[in-house]
Design an enzyme around this catalytic site. Structure first.
Site, PDB file in Angstrom:
ATOM      1  N   TYR A  69     -39.264 -11.723 -22.487  1.00 53.72           N
ATOM      2  CA  TYR A  69     -38.909 -10.360 -22.861  1.00 53.72           C
ATOM      3  C   TYR A  69     -40.160  -9.493 -22.755  1.00 53.72           C
ATOM      4  O   TYR A  69     -40.924  -9.334 -23.716  1.00 53.72           O
ATOM      5  CB  TYR A  69     -38.391 -10.302 -24.297  1.00 53.72           C
ATOM      6  CG  TYR A  69     -37.013 -10.868 -24.535  1.00 53.72           C
ATOM      7  CD1 TYR A  69     -36.212 -11.324 -23.492  1.00 53.72           C
ATOM      8  CD2 TYR A  69     -36.497 -10.959 -25.825  1.00 53.72           C
ATOM      9  CE1 TYR A  69     -34.943 -11.838 -23.730  1.00 53.72           C
ATOM     10  CE2 TYR A  69     -35.228 -11.465 -26.073  1.00 53.72           C
ATOM     11  CZ  TYR A  69     -34.463 -11.906 -25.022  1.00 53.72           C
ATOM     12  OH  TYR A  69     -33.211 -12.415 -25.262  1.00 53.72           O
ATOM     13  N   GLY A 221     -22.005  -4.748 -23.964  1.00 59.80           N
ATOM     14  CA  GLY A 221     -20.815  -4.947 -23.156  1.00 59.80           C
ATOM     15  C   GLY A 221     -21.164  -5.221 -21.708  1.00 59.80           C
ATOM     16  O   GLY A 221     -22.093  -5.966 -21.389  1.00 59.80           O
ATOM     17  N   THR A 223     -22.607  -3.399 -19.547  1.00 59.88           N
ATOM     18  CA  THR A 223     -23.883  -2.876 -19.040  1.00 59.88           C
ATOM     19  C   THR A 223     -25.019  -3.867 -19.220  1.00 59.88           C
ATOM     20  O   THR A 223     -26.075  -3.739 -18.591  1.00 59.88           O
ATOM     21  CB  THR A 223     -24.255  -1.551 -19.734  1.00 59.88           C
ATOM     22  OG1 THR A 223     -24.375  -1.766 -21.144  1.00 59.88           O
ATOM     23  CG2 THR A 223     -23.205  -0.489 -19.471  1.00 59.88           C
TER      24      THR A 223
END
Length: 301
Positions: A69, A221, A223
């Site tokens: 990340y 969701g 995206t």
């Protein structure tokens, strides 16, 4: 009571092995920029640090992160270390291993079993820890996870890891892992607008075995790593209006309503969104609202 006064305690608790956590946690993916990984623009560092400190103030005691990340200027693990070290008692930090990104941010070949120790040690170094509370093996399309999960089990026996989880798996992978070592958590993609009978079965099996189910992209969701979706069906919008909350809060509340073993780890780099996300743990949807949301999800398939 306003959102500012609602803490993660309102969401209830679950135990990851012997580690009790509130059911609302925090995902660190969005700390690094306007979108995850190398997408979007890097975040304001001080704001990201403030979000982490505010999360702990609001009772969040479960943070999900990974060494991969990072954006061009920000590392989630470095931000967590800077903001929260020395770490408060009871704070559980979960990390994922398996995927790999090089220094330019490009995705490389996922780790072989003999490389997983290096992945674990990199998370330890970045976080400034001598062990990781929970490590997920993120499955990267391999048919069997036995060899990889077995390598992590050896690191658990060596004291580098306290508990083990798996991510991106099917029921057969959960069965495979359970033959090797205890699994305390499963992290799969799961959302109110993303029907998937395989993940429904994984959710059920986790409940049957007393294993936490921790969905990712529950708010984003379709995206995904690009951020929270703006596409909400009528059932979500109707529930949001009825409760006077945002659609994202309804999505989080629906997630938590899927079972007492289900945890939520919404991520954000926005302090206001953080407060709303945590407050969603206090939302109680009616049976009629849940039925409408579930029906809309079925029709979406």
């Amino acid at each position: 009571m306003t959102a500012d006064t609602i803490t993660a305690h309102a969401s209830g608790t679950w135990e990851l092995g012997d580690l009790p956590v509130h059911r609302i946690g925090f995902g660190a993916m969005r700390l690094t920029g306007s979108a995850a990984f190398h997408l979007g623009t890097p975040s304001d560092r001080e704001r990201s640090l403030a979000v982490l400190r505010k999360a702990v103030e609001l009772g969040v005691d479960h943070i999900d992160t990974a060494a991969f990340y990072f954006s061009s200027l920000r590392s989630a693990n470095e931000l967590i270390n800077t903001a929260l070290s020395p770490y408060p008692d009871g704070l559980v930090i979960a990390a994922k291993v398996g995927p790999y990104r090089d220094h330019d941010g490009e995705w490389g070949t996922s780790a072989r079993p003999d490389q997983l120790r290096g992945h674990v040690e990199e998370n330890l170094r970045q976080l400034g820890r001598d062990h990781l509370d929970l490590v997920y093996l993120r499955r990267m399309r391999q048919d069997s996870i036995a060899e990889h999960f077995g390598a992590l089990a050896e690191l658990r026996d060596a004291g580098l890891i306290r508990h083990l989880g798996i991510s991106g798996v099917e029921p057969r992978h959960l069965a495979e892992a359970l033959e090797i070592a205890p699994v305390v958590s499963v992290q799969n993609r799961y959302a109110v607008d993303r029907p998937d009978p395989v993940d429904d079965e994984v959710l059920r099996l986790c409940g049957e075995h007393g294993i936490a189910f921790v969905p990712f992209y529950a708010v984003a969701g379709e995206t995904g790593e690009r951020g929270a979706t703006l596409a909400h069906d009528d059932a979500v919008l109707s529930a949001a209006r009825a409760h006077g909350v945002s659609p994202a809060q309804i999505r989080i509340a629906w997630t938590l309503h899927q079972g007492p073993h289900v945890l939520a780890i919404p991520g954000t780099g926005n302090p206001d969104h953080l407060v709303e996300n945590v407050a969603a743990g206090a939302l109680r949807l009616t049976g009629e609202e849940l039925a409408r949301l579930d029906e809309a999800r079925r029709q979406g398939g």
